[in-house]
Design a protein around this motif. Structure first.
Motif, PDB file in Angstrom:
ATOM      1  N   ARG A 179       0.840  -1.196   0.000  1.00 42.29           N
ATOM      2  CA  ARG A 179       0.000   0.000   0.000  1.00 42.29           C
ATOM      3  C   ARG A 179       0.880   1.254   0.000  1.00 42.29           C
ATOM      4  N   SER A 180       0.373   2.300  -0.611  1.00 41.32           N
ATOM      5  CA  SER A 180       1.088   3.573  -0.630  1.00 41.32           C
ATOM      6  C   SER A 180       0.073   4.684  -0.829  1.00 41.32           C
ATOM      7  N   ASP A 181       0.554   5.924  -0.780  1.00 42.81           N
ATOM      8  CA  ASP A 181      -0.344   7.051  -1.017  1.00 42.81           C
ATOM      9  C   ASP A 181      -0.928   7.012  -2.422  1.00 42.81           C
ATOM     10  N   ASN A 182      -0.144   6.510  -3.369  1.00 42.74           N
ATOM     11  CA  ASN A 182      -0.608   6.435  -4.758  1.00 42.74           C
ATOM     12  C   ASN A 182      -1.432   5.177  -5.028  1.00 42.74           C
ATOM     13  N   ASN A 183      -1.332   4.204  -4.136  1.00 45.20           N
ATOM     14  CA  ASN A 183      -2.069   2.952  -4.311  1.00 45.20           C
ATOM     15  C   ASN A 183      -2.559   2.483  -2.935  1.00 45.20           C
ATOM     16  N   PRO A 184      -3.582   3.140  -2.395  1.00 48.49           N
ATOM     17  CA  PRO A 184      -4.011   2.851  -1.021  1.00 48.49           C
ATOM     18  C   PRO A 184      -4.635   1.476  -0.831  1.00 48.49           C
ATOM     19  N   HIS A 185      -5.146   0.861  -1.885  1.00 49.23           N
ATOM     20  CA  HIS A 185      -5.779  -0.450  -1.740  1.00 49.23           C
ATOM     21  C   HIS A 185      -4.768  -1.604  -1.754  1.00 49.23           C
ATOM     22  N   GLY A 186      -3.577  -1.355  -2.274  1.00 45.18           N
ATOM     23  CA  GLY A 186      -2.569  -2.414  -2.300  1.00 45.18           C
ATOM     24  C   GLY A 186      -2.830  -3.476  -3.342  1.00 45.18           C
ATOM     25  N   PHE A 187      -3.412  -3.095  -4.487  1.00 42.92           N
ATOM     26  CA  PHE A 187      -3.624  -4.007  -5.612  1.00 42.92           C
ATOM     27  C   PHE A 187      -2.967  -3.435  -6.860  1.00 42.92           C
ATOM     28  N   LEU A 188      -2.640  -4.312  -7.800  1.00 42.73           N
ATOM     29  CA  LEU A 188      -2.120  -3.880  -9.093  1.00 42.73           C
ATOM     30  C   LEU A 188      -2.892  -4.619 -10.179  1.00 42.73           C
ATOM     31  N   ILE A 189      -3.480  -3.853 -11.095  1.00 41.13           N
ATOM     32  CA  ILE A 189      -4.231  -4.447 -12.203  1.00 41.13           C
ATOM     33  C   ILE A 189      -3.250  -4.974 -13.247  1.00 41.13           C
ATOM     34  N   GLU A 190      -3.443  -6.228 -13.640  1.00 38.03           N
ATOM     35  CA  GLU A 190      -2.615  -6.858 -14.654  1.00 38.03           C
ATOM     36  C   GLU A 190      -3.502  -7.437 -15.755  1.00 38.03           C
ATOM     37  N   ARG A 191      -2.896  -7.629 -16.943  1.00 38.57           N
ATOM     38  CA  ARG A 191      -3.595  -8.249 -18.082  1.00 38.57           C
ATOM     39  C   ARG A 191      -4.915  -7.547 -18.375  1.00 38.57           C
ATOM     40  N   PHE A 192      -4.884  -6.225 -18.331  1.00 36.52           N
ATOM     41  CA  PHE A 192      -6.091  -5.438 -18.581  1.00 36.52           C
ATOM     42  C   PHE A 192      -6.484  -5.547 -20.044  1.00 36.52           C
ATOM     43  N   ASN A 193      -7.779  -5.746 -20.270  1.00 35.55           N
ATOM     44  CA  ASN A 193      -8.263  -5.941 -21.632  1.00 35.55           C
ATOM     45  C   ASN A 193      -9.679  -5.405 -21.755  1.00 35.55           C
TER      46      ASN A 193
END
Length: 207
Positions: A179-193
Protein backbone atom coordinates in the motif's frame (compact mmCIF):
# COMPACT_ATOMS: atom_id res chain seq x y z
CA UNK A 1 -0.96 -34.34 78.00
CA UNK A 2 -2.28 -36.50 75.17
CA UNK A 3 -5.35 -34.28 74.97
CA UNK A 4 -3.14 -31.20 74.51
CA UNK A 5 -1.14 -32.96 71.79
CA UNK A 6 -4.36 -33.91 70.04
CA UNK A 7 -5.62 -30.32 70.22
CA UNK A 8 -2.30 -29.03 68.85
CA UNK A 9 -2.43 -31.55 65.99
CA UNK A 10 -6.01 -30.59 65.18
CA UNK A 11 -5.15 -26.88 65.24
CA UNK A 12 -2.17 -27.50 62.99
CA UNK A 13 -4.37 -29.34 60.50
CA UNK A 14 -6.88 -26.50 60.53
CA UNK A 15 -4.15 -23.93 59.99
CA UNK A 16 -2.63 -26.01 57.19
CA UNK A 17 -6.03 -26.42 55.53
CA UNK A 18 -6.77 -22.72 55.82
CA UNK A 19 -3.32 -21.86 54.45
CA UNK A 20 -3.85 -24.18 51.46
CA UNK A 21 -7.25 -22.62 50.81
CA UNK A 22 -5.74 -19.14 50.88
CA UNK A 23 -2.96 -20.23 48.50
CA UNK A 24 -5.49 -21.77 46.08
CA UNK A 25 -7.63 -18.64 46.19
CA UNK A 26 -4.60 -16.45 45.52
CA UNK A 27 -3.55 -18.68 42.62
CA UNK A 28 -7.06 -18.54 41.14
CA UNK A 29 -7.19 -14.75 41.47
CA UNK A 30 -3.73 -14.45 39.89
CA UNK A 31 -4.70 -16.69 36.94
CA UNK A 32 -7.91 -14.73 36.42
CA UNK A 33 -6.02 -11.42 36.52
CA UNK A 34 -3.49 -12.69 33.97
CA UNK A 35 -6.26 -13.95 31.69
CA UNK A 36 -8.10 -10.62 31.80
CA UNK A 37 -4.85 -8.74 31.20
CA UNK A 38 -4.01 -10.77 28.09
CA UNK A 39 -7.61 -10.41 26.87
CA UNK A 40 -7.44 -6.64 27.32
CA UNK A 41 -4.13 -6.42 25.46
CA UNK A 42 -5.49 -8.53 22.59
CA UNK A 43 -8.58 -6.33 22.42
CA UNK A 44 -6.51 -3.16 22.35
CA UNK A 45 -4.39 -4.52 19.51
CA UNK A 46 -7.55 -4.79 17.40
CA UNK A 47 -8.15 -1.06 17.78
CA UNK A 48 -6.58 1.62 15.64
CA UNK A 49 -6.87 5.32 16.34
CA UNK A 50 -6.79 7.77 13.47
CA UNK A 51 -6.59 11.54 13.59
CA UNK A 52 -9.17 13.35 11.48
CA UNK A 53 -9.72 17.08 11.67
CA UNK A 54 -7.97 17.22 15.00
CA UNK A 55 -10.12 14.50 16.55
CA UNK A 56 -9.00 11.00 17.53
CA UNK A 57 -11.36 8.45 16.02
CA UNK A 58 -11.36 4.76 16.79
CA UNK A 59 -11.13 2.24 13.97
CA UNK A 60 -11.02 -1.52 14.16
CA UNK A 61 -8.33 -3.68 12.60
CA UNK A 62 -9.39 -6.70 10.55
CA UNK A 63 -7.82 -9.34 8.38
CA UNK A 64 -7.23 -8.25 4.79
CA UNK A 65 -9.05 -11.31 3.49
CA UNK A 66 -12.26 -10.02 5.08
CA UNK A 67 -12.12 -6.85 2.95
CA UNK A 68 -10.65 -8.18 -0.30
CA UNK A 69 -13.89 -8.06 -2.36
CA UNK A 70 -14.77 -4.56 -1.17
CA UNK A 71 -11.28 -3.11 -1.64
CA UNK A 72 -10.80 -4.88 -4.97
CA UNK A 73 -14.06 -3.50 -6.39
CA UNK A 74 -13.17 0.01 -5.24
CA UNK A 75 -9.68 -0.32 -6.73
CA UNK A 76 -11.09 -1.31 -10.14
CA UNK A 77 -13.73 1.43 -9.96
CA UNK A 78 -11.13 4.07 -9.03
CA UNK A 79 -8.85 2.99 -11.87
CA UNK A 80 -11.63 3.29 -14.46
CA UNK A 81 -12.63 6.72 -13.20
CA UNK A 82 -9.06 7.99 -13.52
CA UNK A 83 -8.24 6.34 -16.84
CA UNK A 84 -11.50 7.02 -18.69
CA UNK A 85 -12.48 10.42 -17.24
CA UNK A 86 -10.99 13.03 -19.58
CA UNK A 87 -11.38 16.74 -20.20
CA UNK A 88 -10.00 18.95 -23.00
CA UNK A 89 -6.99 19.94 -20.93
CA UNK A 90 -3.57 18.37 -21.34
CA UNK A 91 -2.69 18.79 -17.65
CA UNK A 92 -5.95 17.18 -16.51
CA UNK A 93 -5.44 14.24 -18.87
CA UNK A 94 -1.87 13.67 -17.74
CA UNK A 95 -2.84 13.96 -14.05
CA UNK A 96 -5.67 11.43 -14.35
CA UNK A 97 -3.70 8.98 -16.46
CA UNK A 98 -0.72 9.20 -14.09
CA UNK A 99 -2.96 8.31 -11.15
CA UNK A 100 -4.41 5.40 -13.14
CA UNK A 101 -0.96 4.06 -14.07
CA UNK A 102 -0.06 3.75 -10.39
CA UNK A 103 -2.91 1.25 -10.12
CA UNK A 104 -2.05 -0.94 -13.10
CA UNK A 105 0.86 -2.58 -14.92
CA UNK A 106 2.32 -2.22 -18.43
CA UNK A 107 -0.80 -3.65 -20.08
CA UNK A 108 -2.49 -0.31 -19.35
CA UNK A 109 0.64 1.70 -20.21
CA UNK A 110 0.66 0.12 -23.68
CA UNK A 111 -2.98 1.10 -24.21
CA UNK A 112 -2.19 4.67 -23.16
CA UNK A 113 0.85 4.83 -25.48
CA UNK A 114 -1.22 3.51 -28.41
CA UNK A 115 -4.01 6.03 -27.83
CA UNK A 116 -1.50 8.85 -27.51
CA UNK A 117 0.34 7.82 -30.67
CA UNK A 118 -2.92 7.63 -32.61
CA UNK A 119 -3.82 11.18 -31.55
CA UNK A 120 -6.75 10.22 -29.33
CA UNK A 121 -5.91 12.68 -26.56
CA UNK A 122 -5.00 15.42 -29.02
CA UNK A 123 -8.42 14.97 -30.62
CA UNK A 124 -10.11 15.38 -27.25
CA UNK A 125 -8.25 18.64 -26.63
CA UNK A 126 -8.74 20.07 -30.11
CA UNK A 127 -12.40 19.06 -30.25
CA UNK A 128 -13.22 20.34 -26.75
CA UNK A 129 -14.52 16.90 -25.84
CA UNK A 130 -15.14 15.64 -22.33
CA UNK A 131 -15.37 11.97 -21.45
CA UNK A 132 -16.96 10.57 -18.30
CA UNK A 133 -17.41 7.02 -17.09
CA UNK A 134 -20.04 5.50 -14.82
CA UNK A 135 -19.17 2.09 -13.35
CA UNK A 136 -22.33 0.00 -13.04
CA UNK A 137 -20.81 -3.07 -11.38
CA UNK A 138 -17.54 -4.89 -10.74
CA UNK A 139 -17.38 -8.66 -10.35
CA UNK A 140 -14.45 -10.13 -8.42
CA UNK A 141 -13.50 -13.81 -8.25
CA UNK A 142 -11.46 -14.32 -5.07
CA UNK A 143 -11.45 -18.12 -5.29
CA UNK A 144 -8.22 -18.05 -7.29
CA UNK A 145 -5.18 -15.79 -7.02
CA UNK A 146 -4.44 -13.46 -8.75
CA UNK A 147 -8.06 -12.35 -8.47
CA UNK A 148 -9.96 -11.99 -11.73
CA UNK A 149 -12.35 -9.11 -12.30
CA UNK A 150 -14.85 -7.98 -14.88
CA UNK A 151 -16.08 -4.40 -14.95
CA UNK A 152 -19.32 -3.16 -16.53
CA UNK A 153 -19.49 0.57 -17.18
CA UNK A 154 -20.94 3.28 -19.42
CA UNK A 155 -19.10 6.12 -21.15
CA UNK A 156 -20.47 9.52 -22.02
CA UNK A 157 -18.49 11.36 -24.69
CA UNK A 158 -19.64 14.96 -24.55
CA UNK A 159 -19.13 17.04 -27.69
CA UNK A 160 -20.24 20.57 -28.46
CA UNK A 161 -23.43 19.46 -30.21
CA UNK A 162 -24.06 15.92 -28.94
CA UNK A 163 -23.48 13.31 -26.26
CA UNK A 164 -22.42 9.85 -27.36
CA UNK A 165 -23.27 7.01 -25.00
CA UNK A 166 -21.13 3.88 -25.11
CA UNK A 167 -20.99 0.70 -23.09
CA UNK A 168 -17.68 -0.51 -21.67
CA UNK A 169 -16.81 -4.01 -20.48
CA UNK A 170 -13.28 -4.72 -19.30
CA UNK A 171 -11.47 -7.55 -17.55
CA UNK A 172 -8.14 -8.26 -15.88
CA UNK A 173 -6.51 -9.64 -12.76
CA UNK A 174 -5.49 -8.14 -9.43
CA UNK A 175 -2.18 -8.81 -7.70
CA UNK A 176 -1.33 -7.82 -4.12
CA UNK A 177 1.30 -5.10 -3.74
CA UNK A 178 2.39 -2.77 -0.95
CA UNK A 179 0.00 0.00 0.00
CA UNK A 180 1.09 3.57 -0.63
CA UNK A 181 -0.34 7.05 -1.02
CA UNK A 182 -0.61 6.43 -4.76
CA UNK A 183 -2.07 2.95 -4.31
CA UNK A 184 -4.01 2.85 -1.02
CA UNK A 185 -5.78 -0.45 -1.74
CA UNK A 186 -2.57 -2.41 -2.30
CA UNK A 187 -3.62 -4.01 -5.61
CA UNK A 188 -2.12 -3.88 -9.09
CA UNK A 189 -4.23 -4.45 -12.20
CA UNK A 190 -2.61 -6.86 -14.65
CA UNK A 191 -3.60 -8.25 -18.08
CA UNK A 192 -6.09 -5.44 -18.58
CA UNK A 193 -8.26 -5.94 -21.63
CA UNK A 194 -11.31 -4.24 -23.14
CA UNK A 195 -13.91 -6.83 -24.08
CA UNK A 196 -16.54 -4.50 -25.49
CA UNK A 197 -16.82 -0.78 -26.20
CA UNK A 198 -19.58 0.03 -28.64
CA UNK A 199 -21.95 2.93 -29.27
CA UNK A 200 -25.37 2.80 -27.61
CA UNK A 201 -26.81 6.01 -28.98
CA UNK A 202 -26.39 9.74 -29.46
CA UNK A 203 -28.30 12.54 -27.78
CA UNK A 204 -28.32 15.98 -29.37
CA UNK A 205 -27.48 18.88 -27.09
CA UNK A 206 -29.59 21.99 -27.08
CA UNK A 207 -27.79 25.01 -28.57
Amino acid sequence: MFSKMKNIDTAFRHIRGFTMLVILCCAAITCYALYKSFSSVALMQDKVYILANGKALEAYASDRKDNVPVEARDHVRTFHQFFFSLDPDDKVIKANVTKALYLADNSVKRIYDDLKENGYYSGIISGNISQTVIVDSVRIDINEYPYRFKCYARQNIIRTTSILNRNLITEGTLRNVSRSDNNPHGFLIERFNTLENKDLGTVNRKP
